[in-house]
Design a protein around this motif. Sequence first.
Motif, PDB file in Angstrom:
ATOM      1  N   ALA A   1       0.674  10.472  15.974  1.00  0.00           N
ATOM      2  CA  ALA A   1      -0.491  11.086  15.336  1.00  0.00           C
ATOM      3  C   ALA A   1      -0.613  10.634  13.881  1.00  0.00           C
ATOM      4  N   ILE A   2       0.529  10.475  13.188  1.00  0.00           N
ATOM      5  CA  ILE A   2       0.466  10.039  11.784  1.00  0.00           C
ATOM      6  C   ILE A   2      -0.086   8.612  11.699  1.00  0.00           C
ATOM      7  N   VAL A   3       0.414   7.733  12.577  1.00  0.00           N
ATOM      8  CA  VAL A   3      -0.108   6.354  12.579  1.00  0.00           C
ATOM      9  C   VAL A   3      -1.616   6.367  12.850  1.00  0.00           C
ATOM     10  N   ALA A   4      -2.037   7.230  13.795  1.00  0.00           N
ATOM     11  CA  ALA A   4      -3.466   7.321  14.113  1.00  0.00           C
ATOM     12  C   ALA A   4      -4.257   7.811  12.910  1.00  0.00           C
ATOM     13  N   SER A   5      -3.728   8.816  12.211  1.00  0.00           N
ATOM     14  CA  SER A   5      -4.450   9.381  11.077  1.00  0.00           C
ATOM     15  C   SER A   5      -4.552   8.398   9.922  1.00  0.00           C
ATOM     16  N   LEU A   6      -3.555   7.505   9.795  1.00  0.00           N
ATOM     17  CA  LEU A   6      -3.568   6.572   8.673  1.00  0.00           C
ATOM     18  C   LEU A   6      -4.744   5.601   8.757  1.00  0.00           C
ATOM     19  N   ALA A   7      -5.334   5.455   9.956  1.00  0.00           N
ATOM     20  CA  ALA A   7      -6.509   4.596  10.075  1.00  0.00           C
ATOM     21  C   ALA A   7      -7.673   5.177   9.293  1.00  0.00           C
ATOM     22  N   ALA A   8      -7.636   6.513   9.079  1.00  0.00           N
ATOM     23  CA  ALA A   8      -8.731   7.168   8.380  1.00  0.00           C
ATOM     24  C   ALA A   8      -8.555   7.111   6.860  1.00  0.00           C
ATOM     25  N   PHE A   9      -7.373   6.621   6.389  1.00  0.00           N
ATOM     26  CA  PHE A   9      -7.172   6.442   4.949  1.00  0.00           C
ATOM     27  C   PHE A   9      -8.208   5.458   4.420  1.00  0.00           C
ATOM     28  N   PRO A  10      -8.720   5.695   3.215  1.00  0.00           N
ATOM     29  CA  PRO A  10      -9.628   4.700   2.649  1.00  0.00           C
ATOM     30  C   PRO A  10      -8.873   3.387   2.430  1.00  0.00           C
ATOM     31  N   PRO A  11      -9.434   2.259   2.890  1.00  0.00           N
ATOM     32  CA  PRO A  11      -8.747   0.990   2.697  1.00  0.00           C
ATOM     33  C   PRO A  11      -8.692   0.617   1.217  1.00  0.00           C
ATOM     34  N   ILE A  12      -7.580  -0.004   0.836  1.00  0.00           N
ATOM     35  CA  ILE A  12      -7.392  -0.401  -0.557  1.00  0.00           C
ATOM     36  C   ILE A  12      -7.551  -1.911  -0.633  1.00  0.00           C
ATOM     37  N   THR A  13      -8.390  -2.391  -1.517  1.00  0.00           N
ATOM     38  CA  THR A  13      -8.554  -3.830  -1.653  1.00  0.00           C
ATOM     39  C   THR A  13      -7.666  -4.339  -2.782  1.00  0.00           C
ATOM     40  N   LEU A  14      -6.824  -5.307  -2.431  1.00  0.00           N
ATOM     41  CA  LEU A  14      -5.902  -5.845  -3.418  1.00  0.00           C
ATOM     42  C   LEU A  14      -6.651  -6.787  -4.354  1.00  0.00           C
ATOM     43  N   PRO A  15      -6.407  -6.663  -5.652  1.00  0.00           N
ATOM     44  CA  PRO A  15      -7.131  -7.529  -6.576  1.00  0.00           C
ATOM     45  C   PRO A  15      -6.783  -9.004  -6.399  1.00  0.00           C
ATOM     46  N   LEU A  16      -5.512  -9.342  -6.137  1.00  0.00           N
ATOM     47  CA  LEU A  16      -5.155 -10.764  -6.127  1.00  0.00           C
ATOM     48  C   LEU A  16      -5.494 -11.452  -4.812  1.00  0.00           C
ATOM     49  N   ALA A  17      -5.424 -10.729  -3.687  1.00  0.00           N
ATOM     50  CA  ALA A  17      -5.673 -11.383  -2.403  1.00  0.00           C
ATOM     51  C   ALA A  17      -7.119 -11.203  -1.940  1.00  0.00           C
ATOM     52  N   GLY A  18      -7.726 -10.081  -2.319  1.00  0.00           N
ATOM     53  CA  GLY A  18      -9.094  -9.837  -1.901  1.00  0.00           C
ATOM     54  C   GLY A  18      -9.224  -9.416  -0.459  1.00  0.00           C
TER      55      GLY A  18
ATOM     56  N   GLN B   1      -2.426   1.634   8.004  1.00  0.00           N
ATOM     57  CA  GLN B   1      -1.862   1.875   9.322  1.00  0.00           C
ATOM     58  C   GLN B   1      -0.493   1.233   9.544  1.00  0.00           C
ATOM     59  N   SER B   2      -0.307   0.000   9.063  1.00  0.00           N
ATOM     60  CA  SER B   2       1.000  -0.609   9.303  1.00  0.00           C
ATOM     61  C   SER B   2       2.075   0.027   8.429  1.00  0.00           C
ATOM     62  N   LEU B   3       1.643   0.759   7.390  1.00  0.00           N
ATOM     63  CA  LEU B   3       2.568   1.607   6.641  1.00  0.00           C
ATOM     64  C   LEU B   3       3.183   2.646   7.566  1.00  0.00           C
ATOM     65  N   GLY B   4       2.360   3.197   8.465  1.00  0.00           N
ATOM     66  CA  GLY B   4       2.838   4.187   9.425  1.00  0.00           C
ATOM     67  C   GLY B   4       3.900   3.612  10.346  1.00  0.00           C
ATOM     68  N   VAL B   5       3.784   2.302  10.667  1.00  0.00           N
ATOM     69  CA  VAL B   5       4.773   1.649  11.515  1.00  0.00           C
ATOM     70  C   VAL B   5       6.126   1.646  10.821  1.00  0.00           C
ATOM     71  N   MET B   6       6.126   1.274   9.522  1.00  0.00           N
ATOM     72  CA  MET B   6       7.381   1.243   8.763  1.00  0.00           C
ATOM     73  C   MET B   6       7.968   2.654   8.659  1.00  0.00           C
ATOM     74  N   LEU B   7       7.100   3.658   8.423  1.00  0.00           N
ATOM     75  CA  LEU B   7       7.577   5.032   8.283  1.00  0.00           C
ATOM     76  C   LEU B   7       8.158   5.545   9.599  1.00  0.00           C
ATOM     77  N   ALA B   8       7.513   5.206  10.717  1.00  0.00           N
ATOM     78  CA  ALA B   8       7.995   5.678  12.008  1.00  0.00           C
ATOM     79  C   ALA B   8       9.436   5.230  12.226  1.00  0.00           C
ATOM     80  N   GLY B   9       9.733   3.953  11.967  1.00  0.00           N
ATOM     81  CA  GLY B   9      11.094   3.462  12.127  1.00  0.00           C
ATOM     82  C   GLY B   9      12.034   4.092  11.112  1.00  0.00           C
TER      83      GLY B   9
END
Lengths: 197, 205
Positions: free
Chosen positions: B25-42, B48-56
Amino acid sequence: MLTDLYIFADSPLHRTRPGIKIGVLVLFCTLLFVFEGWVTLALGGVAVALCLALSGLRARHVVATLRPAVWILLAIFLVQSYLVDILFASFVVFRFAVLILAATVVTATTRTSEMVDGILAGLQFAPSWVPKNQIALGVSLCLRFIPLVLSVFHDVRQAQRARGLDRNLTALLVPLVVRTLKTADEVAQAIHARSFD
Amino acid sequence: MAGLQVESRTVLETRDVVFIALFAAIVASLAAFPPITLPLAGVPITAQSLGVMLAGGVIGAVRGGLALVLFLVLVATGLPLLPGGRGGFGVFLGPTGGFLIGWVFAAFAIGYMTERLWHRLNYVLAFTICVLGGVVLLYAIGVPWVAFVAKIPLSTALTGSLSFVPGDIVKALIAAGVIMTVKRSYPIIQPKAEADSAGRSGRPE
């Protein structure tokens, strides 16, 4: 947030059992990769278009499904036309479109609840070492936890905004994880107290 | 605690199932987080993949991996749980399907390494684990998949994916901080070793 991608209508495809639809989809995708070529792809495209028309999906549904994939498909198209030629590039991109739309037909004509019921019904044929009850419990708990997590997240964000920390992911995630873990422990104890296991 | 004398024939206790459902459910909810645009990569990154790291890193290898399996099953049943409201079977057939499947292995690997190094875990170690599992292993599964289904050379697929690496490094930095804080305040993982140097059992409380 928890509305599925189901599109309300009444058609033969809506009435087909979920297991059959999934089986046909897997077979269809495999065939497209095994018999690679324009003829198979064109036949597949016609089949998918027929299914789309039959299930009552409108053009805007088709656009809505393909739109998230547009940028990556465009990138693949450019790379392929640079590496091979435009004909091959359009083949690869067209195949993706057909695969994604075929899957959309299944998703749009099957309710999530039907799909979950289908999975649980299919589990009856699974060998005895498969923990069927626990899978059913996990699926239903997860569907209940998603609104819970979102509401806890909302609370935490309000609280951190008062501290000026609502742009800080760590300050949002730590309370979210700890609070929901505590709730999960309470839920586990409640289930245990009711002798579910 | 729950399941203290539960018969040992069940693989998972109820508490494990609850945690698996929670992290799906946490991984699913993280999809609703506002996306952050990185200044250097654009490139817009989603949480969501943060949730993958947290799950493990929070609930361990087996439970973390199963949480991602459960999440992907729900995605396949047609719930719009991926960023941008995507869901259904189509996402696995698309070019990035390998990264979705790779999440299961990434969560398992991160959980396995975290369990092994539990007593010595510090921020740098947790960050390294997140990078190894959530970037190196994940790309080792996702990139060949793109190359195969899109029929592009492996090197081209790799170069194309590299623009996402800075975002994933940032996520590993955040995940490591969260994993370390949760380890101190509400530890869930019980390491394989029965007792730590002070002779206490690994159980919390």
